[in-house]
Structure formats: C-alpha cells, structure tokens
Design a protein around this motif. Structure first.
Motif, PDB file in Angstrom:
ATOM      1  N   ALA A 171       0.837  -1.200   0.000  1.00  0.00           N
ATOM      2  CA  ALA A 171       0.000   0.000   0.000  1.00  0.00           C
ATOM      3  C   ALA A 171       0.870   1.247   0.000  1.00  0.00           C
ATOM      4  N   GLY A 172       1.966   1.210   0.776  1.00  0.00           N
ATOM      5  CA  GLY A 172       2.866   2.354   0.804  1.00  0.00           C
ATOM      6  C   GLY A 172       3.436   2.654  -0.571  1.00  0.00           C
ATOM      7  N   VAL A 173       3.868   1.584  -1.263  1.00  0.00           N
ATOM      8  CA  VAL A 173       4.406   1.758  -2.619  1.00  0.00           C
ATOM      9  C   VAL A 173       3.327   2.322  -3.533  1.00  0.00           C
ATOM     10  N   ALA A 174       2.094   1.781  -3.384  1.00  0.00           N
ATOM     11  CA  ALA A 174       0.999   2.234  -4.242  1.00  0.00           C
ATOM     12  C   ALA A 174       0.686   3.705  -3.997  1.00  0.00           C
ATOM     13  N   ILE A 175       0.777   4.132  -2.718  1.00  0.00           N
ATOM     14  CA  ILE A 175       0.508   5.542  -2.412  1.00  0.00           C
ATOM     15  C   ILE A 175       1.473   6.438  -3.192  1.00  0.00           C
ATOM     16  N   PHE A 176       2.756   6.063  -3.165  1.00  0.00           N
ATOM     17  CA  PHE A 176       3.744   6.838  -3.920  1.00  0.00           C
ATOM     18  C   PHE A 176       3.401   6.879  -5.406  1.00  0.00           C
ATOM     19  N   ALA A 177       3.048   5.689  -5.960  1.00  0.00           N
ATOM     20  CA  ALA A 177       2.794   5.613  -7.402  1.00  0.00           C
ATOM     21  C   ALA A 177       1.590   6.462  -7.789  1.00  0.00           C
ATOM     22  N   VAL A 178       0.511   6.375  -6.986  1.00  0.00           N
ATOM     23  CA  VAL A 178      -0.700   7.138  -7.305  1.00  0.00           C
ATOM     24  C   VAL A 178      -0.422   8.637  -7.189  1.00  0.00           C
ATOM     25  N   LEU A 179       0.311   9.012  -6.135  1.00  0.00           N
ATOM     26  CA  LEU A 179       0.675  10.426  -5.960  1.00  0.00           C
ATOM     27  C   LEU A 179       1.432  10.940  -7.181  1.00  0.00           C
ATOM     28  N   ASP A 180       2.449  10.168  -7.575  1.00  0.00           N
ATOM     29  CA  ASP A 180       3.267  10.555  -8.723  1.00  0.00           C
ATOM     30  C   ASP A 180       2.409  10.713  -9.962  1.00  0.00           C
ATOM     31  N   ASN A 181       1.494   9.741 -10.133  1.00  0.00           N
ATOM     32  CA  ASN A 181       0.622   9.755 -11.296  1.00  0.00           C
ATOM     33  C   ASN A 181      -0.232  11.019 -11.305  1.00  0.00           C
ATOM     34  N   ALA A 182      -0.846  11.324 -10.145  1.00  0.00           N
ATOM     35  CA  ALA A 182      -1.714  12.499 -10.071  1.00  0.00           C
ATOM     36  C   ALA A 182      -0.911  13.766 -10.340  1.00  0.00           C
ATOM     37  N   MET A 183       0.303  13.818  -9.770  1.00  0.00           N
ATOM     38  CA  MET A 183       1.115  15.020  -9.971  1.00  0.00           C
ATOM     39  C   MET A 183       1.551  15.129 -11.429  1.00  0.00           C
ATOM     40  N   GLY A 184       1.750  13.961 -12.071  1.00  0.00           N
ATOM     41  CA  GLY A 184       2.080  13.969 -13.492  1.00  0.00           C
ATOM     42  C   GLY A 184       0.940  14.523 -14.318  1.00  0.00           C
ATOM     43  N   VAL A 235       6.447  15.892   2.280  1.00  0.00           N
ATOM     44  CA  VAL A 235       5.411  16.257   3.242  1.00  0.00           C
ATOM     45  C   VAL A 235       4.490  15.064   3.494  1.00  0.00           C
ATOM     46  N   VAL A 236       4.118  14.363   2.408  1.00  0.00           N
ATOM     47  CA  VAL A 236       3.191  13.228   2.555  1.00  0.00           C
ATOM     48  C   VAL A 236       3.794  12.156   3.444  1.00  0.00           C
ATOM     49  N   ILE A 237       5.096  11.853   3.228  1.00  0.00           N
ATOM     50  CA  ILE A 237       5.746  10.814   4.034  1.00  0.00           C
ATOM     51  C   ILE A 237       5.617  11.140   5.516  1.00  0.00           C
ATOM     52  N   VAL A 238       6.006  12.369   5.866  1.00  0.00           N
ATOM     53  CA  VAL A 238       6.036  12.723   7.285  1.00  0.00           C
ATOM     54  C   VAL A 238       4.623  12.749   7.861  1.00  0.00           C
ATOM     55  N   LEU A 293       2.697  19.058 -12.623  1.00  0.00           N
ATOM     56  CA  LEU A 293       3.382  19.782 -11.563  1.00  0.00           C
ATOM     57  C   LEU A 293       4.878  19.808 -11.880  1.00  0.00           C
ATOM     58  N   ASN A 294       5.528  20.877 -11.465  1.00  0.00           N
ATOM     59  CA  ASN A 294       6.981  20.960 -11.607  1.00  0.00           C
ATOM     60  C   ASN A 294       7.629  19.751 -10.922  1.00  0.00           C
ATOM     61  N   PRO A 295       8.522  19.039 -11.620  1.00  0.00           N
ATOM     62  CA  PRO A 295       9.097  17.822 -11.035  1.00  0.00           C
ATOM     63  C   PRO A 295       9.800  18.079  -9.710  1.00  0.00           C
ATOM     64  N   PHE A 296      10.338  19.276  -9.520  1.00  0.00           N
ATOM     65  CA  PHE A 296      11.014  19.576  -8.268  1.00  0.00           C
ATOM     66  C   PHE A 296      10.001  19.704  -7.129  1.00  0.00           C
ATOM     67  N   LEU A 297       8.814  20.250  -7.475  1.00  0.00           N
ATOM     68  CA  LEU A 297       7.786  20.381  -6.441  1.00  0.00           C
ATOM     69  C   LEU A 297       7.233  19.022  -6.037  1.00  0.00           C
ATOM     70  N   LYS A 298       7.321  18.041  -6.952  1.00  0.00           N
ATOM     71  CA  LYS A 298       6.881  16.684  -6.616  1.00  0.00           C
ATOM     72  C   LYS A 298       7.587  16.181  -5.370  1.00  0.00           C
ATOM     73  N   ASP A 299       8.900  16.444  -5.327  1.00  0.00           N
ATOM     74  CA  ASP A 299       9.680  15.997  -4.178  1.00  0.00           C
ATOM     75  C   ASP A 299       9.177  16.634  -2.892  1.00  0.00           C
ATOM     76  N   VAL A 300       8.794  17.912  -2.993  1.00  0.00           N
ATOM     77  CA  VAL A 300       8.279  18.603  -1.812  1.00  0.00           C
ATOM     78  C   VAL A 300       7.020  17.894  -1.326  1.00  0.00           C
ATOM     79  N   VAL A 301       6.102  17.607  -2.274  1.00  0.00           N
ATOM     80  CA  VAL A 301       4.850  16.937  -1.906  1.00  0.00           C
ATOM     81  C   VAL A 301       5.151  15.576  -1.285  1.00  0.00           C
ATOM     82  N   ARG A 302       6.043  14.818  -1.931  1.00  0.00           N
ATOM     83  CA  ARG A 302       6.412  13.503  -1.403  1.00  0.00           C
ATOM     84  C   ARG A 302       6.906  13.599   0.027  1.00  0.00           C
TER      85      ARG A 302
END
Lengths: 352, 372
Positions: free
Chosen positions: A272-285, A300-303, A289-298
């Motif tokens: 599920a954790g892996v899937a959360i990352f994949a879905v997030l990435d997909n939505a941001m794609g 924040v989401v992790i924490v 979204l700016n690829p650098f901002l993706k990291d920011v979202v990631r």
C-alpha cells in the motif's frame, strides 16, 4: 483485520483510498479518466520496481536492520545481467542465475557483517553500497550490456490489463507473506526484530533471520535490476542511484506501517505504501506539476502520513513495564512519606 | 516479576552514585586508556594518516599547506559535530545536505552583491536553520515519527524547493566580502602564512561544542541516547533535549553552508552527500549509532580522518572512482572494531568491591533515603 480493532494496515489502506479518490478527482478535473486502462497500466508499472525492492526492505527492517546498498545492487544486477545476456536469447537463463546468485552473495555478506561483526545495518550496508558504487564507477562507463528481445518481453507483456512484471512482484509479495506468517523462519524474523536479546535468550539463532532477510533483500533488488534491464534494454550502472531506491524503499516500508525499529509490520502495508507513492506521482504527473515540487509533496506526505498512525500506534500499546503488578520485596514501604517524583511514586502506589 | 522491579531500583542506585564514574589514575594514564577506546583511536588514526601523507607527499609538511587543509576540511568537520548531537541522542539527521544547499541558495539570492545585506542575510540564514531544526525535532519527538523519516521528508522537501526556486542551475552570486568568510583569512602570520577564517570558525565551534557537552545539556543528551526511559523517569524533558540537538545540527549545517559558499560558490548541488559523509565521520569517530556513547571532538577528528584518507589515496595515485570502495571498507572495518572495543573496554568500576550484592542492597537504601 478480523477483529474490530483498527490496525495500522487498515489506516494505510484508508490513506491509499484517500489518495486514490483525490487522484481520481484531480484527473477528472483535467478532463481525463483516472481508471482508464492506460493510466492504471502506468501506475502498476511504476509500482513494480519499488515494490520488489520494498518487499525485501520490509524483511530487513522487520528484523531490525536497514539496507542502504539497494540502489547499487540494482545497478549491478542490470549491468551484470545485461553483460552476460549480451542480446542472446540463450544467455537469459545463465544471466538470471549468475546475477541473482551474485546479489544473494552480496546480501549474505551484508547479513554476515550485521549479525557476525555486530555492525549497525545502516553502516554495514552504507559501506557495502560504497564498495559496490566504487566498483561500478571504476568498471563501467556509461551503459553496458544488452537485453535479449525475449527478455524484454518480461516488461512488455500484459496478461489482460496487468503487466507481467507486476504479477512477478505480486508473486514475490505472496511468497514473502507466506514465509512471514506460516514458517518458523518468519516468526523468528519478527522475534529477532522485536528484541534480539530476548530472542537469543529464548534459544533462537539470531544470526539466521538477519542473514536470510539481507540475502532476500539483495535478491529482490537484483530482480528489480533485471526488470529495469528488460525495460530499458541496456544495463546502466547509475540506474539504481538515480532512482534513489534506498531511501524511497525505506520510506515506502515505513509508510506501510512497519516500525523502523523492527519487529512489527507486514508486506501488505508495504505494498500500500508503494501504491501511495505511485498514485501520488501519477496524479502530480497529470497536473503537470513541476518535477522539483513533486519531491516537496512527497516529503510532506511521508512525514504527515507516518505521523498519523505513528501516534495512535504507540499510544495504544499496553503499558507493560510502567507499573509493577504487585508489591515487591526490594522496595521498603516508608510510612507516610511525601510523594516523590517519577518511578518511585508509581512503585509506592503499587505497593500500598 | 523481577524485571519490572529491577528497573526502578537500578535507577535509584545510579542516582546515588556520581553521574559519571570517577576517573582513576593520572593524566597520562587517562589519555592512554582513552586512546584505546574508539573515540580516542580516531586521533591515532589521524596522526598515522598524517604521517603517511607527509611521507608520500613532502609538500604537505609545509605548515601553510596543513593549515589550508584544515580550512578546507572545516565545513565537513563542523557538519560532523552537528550530526554528533543528533546521533548521540539516538536519532539521525539526513536533512543536513539539503540544509546546506538551502543556505547556500539563500546566501546567493538574498545577500546578492550588496555588502549592506550581509548581516540581515546571515540572521535570516540562522533563523531558517533554527526553524528547520525545530520542525525536525518537534516532528520526531512530539509526532513520534522516526527521525530517519522526518529528516528524509525534510530533505526531499528542501531539495525540491531549492531546485524549484533555482531551476536546478547555479543562480545568484553573493558579494566577495561574504565569500571571504569561506575563502579568506588573516594574512601575514609568521609560520603558517595565513590563518583561514574557516579554521577560526572551526576552533570556536569545536571549543563551544566541547564545553556544551560538559554542561548539563550535554550530559542529558548522551543519557537520552543511552536510555531514554531512564531519562524520562528522572524527570528530564526528552522532547526538548532532542529538539535542541536537531536545532544544533541544522545550525551546524548552516555554518558549513556559509563556509562552503566561499569555496564552492552557489549551486543547488553544493553539500550533496554531506549527510552520509557527516554520519560516516561521526561513526569513524567512534560514536555509536543508536546513541549514548561518544565524544564530540572525536566526531570532528573522524571528519579529518576521512579527508586525510582521501588525500592519501590521491597521493598514492588511486583513481578517484575507487575512493568509494575504500571508504566503504574502512567504515565497516572501523565500526566492526569499535563494536568489539566498546564491549571489551569499560571504565573501571568506581566501587572497589561487592558489586553484585551492592547493586541489590544499595538501591533499597537510596530509595528510602530519597523518600525521607
């Protein structure tokens, strides 16, 4: 999950559901369908590599260690596999055998350093990772090796709408779940991760689960490297470190509700954790979204996600050692004493 | 039954004896005993590496070259001392490199080419560093997220922001006067020719760190890494001690960033790899991951050992690509040896005789004494 108690895995799947709903709404807002075959295919493909690695990482974290050498093992598997295969269909089987064996040996070395030399997993695998990185950097300049056409089908084949490599990942996950739940080894893994000293005093050979977990993790990383080889067609010595698979796989495992200290967690949560990352990435794609901002979202989401259940997880734990159950002969009962602070207070209360 | 009663009484006895076991023997004996602990052995390692380099490369015997080497190593040594606070309290700080990159970019874009903005810029950088450390610390202690994850998230977020702001390329260039902090020094010194500012900064940070670790804060910090439960029962506020460690770590990264601007200029990739380099240096300095053991100056010495090692490899003509391999082997070997030594060498017990019965009887006395 049979009981009515809310386990961390339930929360993880709740978060996943939330993320999927949010992603579906965002995608719909862009006038596209989140559940279209193409999009789902994208997500499943994205989960495959990190999923394979995270399954191995789950075992390592469960046993109370860490594996930071993962990205270099991935890279090594991709160049060694590609080198042996050299584009020939006949080379597939030897390439698979040699690569996975090599990765297994690396994992066994990791495990031996952690269990035998008593080096913290963080340092041991950081060290072996550096060793491999030096080897890769000195030996390979640029991409090397070539995948056979038949091998490339591993990534290209779809069974219905599902990619074959994704099924391979699910198969490994199923196997890992079986081992963890049904075998003695699996139970020992939890025992050693929970408290290695208690496990040792209970008569377990604590080294065995550690070595097995590390070996499995490296083999799974090797598999991930081979899938990457099938996807890219050539072996690349930097493919692992570019993916940042060491930290991302640890993040996925912890996101899946496994305790970083070990002894608690499961494979289902990790997926599920892996899937959360994949879905997030997909939505941001989809949002472009700016690829650098993706990291920011990631980040924040992790924490935030881990904070949500790290809190309730620890709060709900029974207080085992806080209150001694009965009066103990060790502490005398001072008559009519004022209330001192801390443990003495509790001991006295219990003894009265 | 016995386990729960043993833990509170054990603390009672610890409270009765002095916080630190009394040293025995004179200064010479104490130093020689200290040198065989991992925290002391790193100084021997530094000396050995230094001699080896001087033998392979005679240029290095020049005091001027030495002092410039110290100046170059200052940022990583300062970062290692910052990382020490976090590691000795039992946590990790992976956000260090990202903090350095953030501060470098702030320096480049806020200070710019105007000398008048140096002081406000520095204040801003320290405030940002404090806030980052505070967030790391509070998320770790109050939200109970493992520090590995918190600082990983912080790393991703900061690096993402920095790259978003700069577009991933070098932008901004701080004024020469600001870069002097990392580059320049006091010139015209007799023997060494120049004392770089970074050496002075390093000396100040090292002295302050050594002093701080002897303060109650330092003692509490080590105790927090050794046994957080005992510390909590003793009435210390664990969260605030650890949060301060994270703030100190971020501030150290800030100082390292300020020095690095002078050396490396402004680029979002400045400082990359510093988090693992700092952790490696700390571990090489004999500090135990998981906390509770180690000396802050050993961490700085670990950084020097690491840099000297690289220098030696270069002097020996080893290709730069093999550096990683050697570094990996060295840290595994160092930590494996340290694991043996820490378990073998202990400070001699302060109580001369009757340790086993003493520990079962003394606590009873001390708790009752404490109650009355």
């Amino acid at each position: 999950m049979r009981s009515s108690r809310i386990t961390s895995t339930t929360i993880v799947y709740g978060v996943l559901l939330l993320v999927v709903v949010a992603a579906a709404l965002i995608t719909a807002g862009q006038g596209r369908n989140f559940f279209s075959t193409g999009n789902l295919d994208n997500i499943l493909t994205a989960t495959t590599i990190l999923g394979l690695i995270a399954i191995g990482q789950t075992l390592v974290i469960l046993v109370g260690s860490l594996d930071l050498s993962v990205p270099y093992v991935v890279s090594l598997a991709s160049v060694v596999g590609g080198g042996i295969m050299a584009g020939q269909a006949g080379g597939i089987v030897p390439a698979l055998l040699v690569t996975l064996l090599l990765c297994g040996v690396i994992g066994a070395v990791n495990g031996a350093i952690v269990a035998g030399l008593h080096v913290h997993g963080f340092i041991a695998t950081l060290g072996t990772g550096l060793v491999l990185s030096g080897y890769l950097g000195s030996t390979y300049q640029g991409s090397s090796g070539l995948a056979a056409f038949e091998f490339r089908l591993l990534d290209a084949t779809r069974i219905g709408p599902v990619p074959l490599a994704f099924l391979l990942m699910l198969g490994c996950a199923g196997l890992a779940v079986l081992v963890l739940r049904r075998t003695r080894l699996g139970h020992h893994l939890y025992a050693v991760g929970g408290n290695a000293e208690v496990a040792r005093m209970s008569g377990l050979r604590t080294a065995v689960p550690v070595v097995v977990a590390h070996t499995t993790c490296s083999v799974m990383s090797g598999l991930a490297g081979l899938v990457l080889l099938a996807r890219l067609g050539v072996g690349q010595p930097t493919v692992g470190s570019q993916g940042g698979y060491d930290l991302m796989s640890i993040a996925a495992v912890v996101l899946g509700g496994t305790l970083l200290a070990g002894g608690k967690g499961n494979i289902a949560g990790t997926l599920a954790g892996v899937a959360i990352f994949a879905v997030l990435d997909n939505a941001m794609g989809v949002m472009e979204l700016n690829p650098f901002l993706k990291d920011v979202v990631r980040g924040v989401v992790i924490v935030v996600a881990v904070a949500v259940y790290a809190r309730r997880e620890l709060d709900r734990r029974p207080a085992r050692f806080d209150r001694p159950p009965a009066a103990d002969p060790g502490t005398t009962k001072p008559p009519g004493s004022a209330t001192p602070a801390g443990t003495t207070d509790k001991t006295l209360e219990a003894s009265r | 039954m016995s386990a729960p009663t043993a833990s509170p009484t054990g603390q009672g006895s610890r409270r009765a004896t002095p916080a630190v076991p009394a040293h025995s023997g004179g200064l010479g004996r104490r130093i020689s005993v200290g040198l065989i602990t991992p925290g002391g052995a790193v100084f021997v390692l530094v000396a050995v590496l230094l001699v080896a380099i001087m033998l392979t490369n005679p240029n290095f015997t020049d005091p001027g070259a030495l002092i410039r080497f110290v100046g170059r190593t200052a940022p990583i040594a300062i970062a290692a001392m910052g990382q020490f606070y976090v590691i000795v309290s039992g946590e990790f700080d992976l956000s260090m490199a990202a903090v350095i990159a953030t501060q470098v970019v702030i320096a480049g874009n806020v200070i710019g080419l105007e000398d008048s903005r140096i002081v406000p810029g520095l204040v801003l950088m320290f405030v940002v560093g404090t806030v980052i450390g505070l967030v790391n610390g509070l998320a770790t202690t109050l939200l109970r997220v493992p520090s590995f994850i918190v600082t990983l998230g912080m790393m991703l977020a900061l690096l993402g922001l920095v790259r978003y702001v700069t577009g991933g390329a070098a932008t901004g260039n701080p004024t020469e006067n600001f870069r002097e902090i990392g580059r320049g020094g006091i010139e015209g010194i007799p023997v060494v020719d120049i004392i770089p500012w970074s050496v002075l900064v390093l000396a100040v940070v090292a002295a302050a760190s050594a002093w701080l670790m002897r303060r109650p804060f330092g003692r509490t910090l080590v105790a927090a890494g050794d046994n957080p439960d005992a510390l909590r029962h003793a009435g210390a506020s664990l969260w605030w001690v650890k949060t301060r460690a994270f703030i100190l770590s971020s501030l150290s990264a800030t100082v390292a960033g300020i020095l690095l601007v002078g050396y490396a200029g402004v680029h979002p990739s400045v400082g990359s790899g510093y988090e693992f380099a700092a952790i490696t240096a700390v571990v090489l300095g004999g500090v135990v991951l998981g906390g509770g053991r180690g000396w802050v100056l050993s961490a700085a010495a670990g950084a020097f050992a690491l840099e000297l090692l690289f220098l030696l490899l270069t002097a020996l003509g080893v290709e730069a690509t093999w550096r990683d391999t050697v570094q990996g082997l060295i840290i595994i070997a160092a930590v494996a040896l340290a694991a043996r030594t820490w378990s073998g060498v202990r400070r001699p017990q302060a109580t001369p005789s009757g340790t086993t019965p003493g520990t079962t009887e003394n606590p009873t006395k001390s708790t009752t004494e404490g109650d009355r």
